[in-house]
Design an enzyme around this catalytic site. Sequence first.
Site, PDB file in Angstrom:
ATOM      1  N   LYS A   1       0.843  -1.204   0.000  1.00  0.00           N
ATOM      2  CA  LYS A   1       0.000   0.000   0.000  1.00  0.00           C
ATOM      3  C   LYS A   1       0.877   1.253   0.000  1.00  0.00           C
ATOM      4  O   LYS A   1       2.084   1.170   0.271  1.00  0.00           O
ATOM      5  CB  LYS A   1      -0.916  -0.018   1.228  1.00  0.00           C
ATOM      6  CG  LYS A   1      -0.174  -0.003   2.556  1.00  0.00           C
ATOM      7  CD  LYS A   1      -1.117  -0.249   3.731  1.00  0.00           C
ATOM      8  CE  LYS A   1      -0.367  -0.241   5.046  1.00  0.00           C
ATOM      9  NZ  LYS A   1      -1.238  -0.639   6.182  1.00  0.00           N
TER      10      LYS A   1
ATOM     11  N   TYR B   1      13.103  31.997   4.334  1.00  0.00           N
ATOM     12  CA  TYR B   1      11.979  32.793   4.843  1.00  0.00           C
ATOM     13  C   TYR B   1      12.182  33.195   6.301  1.00  0.00           C
ATOM     14  O   TYR B   1      12.573  32.375   7.134  1.00  0.00           O
ATOM     15  CB  TYR B   1      10.672  31.986   4.766  1.00  0.00           C
ATOM     16  CG  TYR B   1      10.228  31.670   3.367  1.00  0.00           C
ATOM     17  CD1 TYR B   1       9.835  32.683   2.485  1.00  0.00           C
ATOM     18  CD2 TYR B   1      10.187  30.359   2.918  1.00  0.00           C
ATOM     19  CE1 TYR B   1       9.412  32.383   1.197  1.00  0.00           C
ATOM     20  CE2 TYR B   1       9.767  30.050   1.627  1.00  0.00           C
ATOM     21  CZ  TYR B   1       9.385  31.074   0.771  1.00  0.00           C
ATOM     22  OH  TYR B   1       8.972  30.778  -0.487  1.00  0.00           O
TER      23      TYR B   1
HETATM   24  C1  PLP Z   1      -0.563  -1.733   6.712  1.00  0.00           C
HETATM   25  C2  PLP Z   1      -1.132  -3.004   7.222  1.00  0.00           C
HETATM   26  C3  PLP Z   1      -0.300  -4.084   7.507  1.00  0.00           C
HETATM   27  C4  PLP Z   1       1.209  -4.018   7.414  1.00  0.00           C
HETATM   28  O1  PLP Z   1       1.711  -3.389   8.550  1.00  0.00           O
HETATM   29  P1  PLP Z   1       3.290  -3.345   8.879  1.00  0.00           P
HETATM   30  O2  PLP Z   1       3.337  -2.972  10.289  1.00  0.00           O
HETATM   31  O3  PLP Z   1       3.883  -2.346   7.970  1.00  0.00           O
HETATM   32  O4  PLP Z   1       3.786  -4.722   8.610  1.00  0.00           O
HETATM   33  C5  PLP Z   1      -0.888  -5.272   7.917  1.00  0.00           C
HETATM   34  N1  PLP Z   1      -2.227  -5.372   8.039  1.00  0.00           N
HETATM   35  C6  PLP Z   1      -3.057  -4.363   7.781  1.00  0.00           C
HETATM   36  C7  PLP Z   1      -4.528  -4.545   7.930  1.00  0.00           C
HETATM   37  C8  PLP Z   1      -2.550  -3.130   7.368  1.00  0.00           C
HETATM   38  O5  PLP Z   1      -3.372  -2.116   7.124  1.00  0.00           O
END
Ligand code: PLP
Length: 405
Positions: A69, A292
């Site tokens: 993601k 700035y």
């Molecule tokens: C993002 C996510 C993960 C992965 O999490 P990490 O801590 O980066 O391994 C696993 N499960 C769900 C539902 C997530 O949203």
Amino acid sequence: MKTESTAPPQLRPSRSESSWAKRSAAESSEGTLSLRDTVIKIDLSAIAENMVNIRQLVGPDVAVAAVVKANAYGHGALAVAPTLLESGASMLAVATLGEALELRDHFPDCPLLVMGLVPDAALSLAAARKITLTIDSLHQARLLNEAAKKLGHPALIHIKIDTGFHRIGFPCNEDGLRDINAIKDLPWLQTEGIFSHLALLDDASNRLQYEKFCQIVKRLEENGFSFRYRHLADSIALVDYPEYRMDMVRAGALIYGLRGFHKGYVSVRQALTFETKICHITSIQKGEGVSYDYTWKAPYDTKVGTLPFGYADGYPRNLRGKGVVSIRGVRCPLVGVLCMDQCMVDLHDVPDAEIGDIAIIYGDGSDAAPDIQEISTLAGTNKNEIVARLSARPQRFYYKSVIDR
Ligand SMILES: *Cc1c(COP(=O)(O)O)cnc(C)c1O
């Protein structure tokens, strides 16, 4: 999500992903001409090794969903996906349907799980593109069932259970059970998995969530459900709680070498380096201000280097007065307010620095550069946020530090 991934030659000859191979050749038609000196370099060897090490840790009976993601935590989802799949990932997991569809365009046959919820109106599109959806309401289960019926092929789903995180999921009670049981009667849905998510407060609260999850799974199985993937563990849990690995783990941060505060150990290394080059140098006198509002005034006569990156690239603006970069192996402080596209660095400790010198914004900690952990601590956030907020603008370059045999 736009991709600016530049595929290196070694990514192209992929055995199974012919559509990917075609696409990456087209995308790299501009050759190696770099349009800007601010780049994100990603070591695909590190990602491959991390994935293999996670696979070995969990053993042959546990599948690994590679979480890609947020553009693979800033690393470039399309570009790292082949490495993850070749190194043992059973599926790719994303947060949103848009992320899944982009992957689907390039990976026609890869199992893709959306872990978040999708609007009602988009369920049909998801089913048409064979995206596996997370379902946490009977309402959406019915809509998806209808959509799948119209399409003439069943839709794959994972049922989400709220065991205490209180984000999404069927409630862990009799109402939840009743609704989930009703899904069994929807012939166009194929329930491939069931999962929940841990709040990771402490051992006792994790255990409570795990037990709630097991209990509801057991009741559903007694009622005729069978789940190919029962899953609970993210990166931290998959290392620290072997018991919670169940049939599959969802590894995100770890595959990029972003180690959590684990009690346990798995060998991973950071894959990402963010770097730029000095594009301008100005000599200023003691007392002159920079950027700035002149929030920084030179305490001595010095040289100030300009670096062509800013907060629009995803570097935290609140690192003003705290951020450091590494130039010629020396830590140099960022001075003055960070601009959207540029920032300034005090070159007092590297008097020989020249235009064109590399400045490592953050890396794996070598050459005195800060690593992502250090940057996240300075910025008052976590490592995932630092990389997830890297914008599409800095071009990604992919390389392999270890040559395939
Ligand atoms: C993002 C996510 C993960 C992965 O999490 P990490 O801590 O980066 O391994 C696993 N499960 C769900 C539902 C997530 O949203």
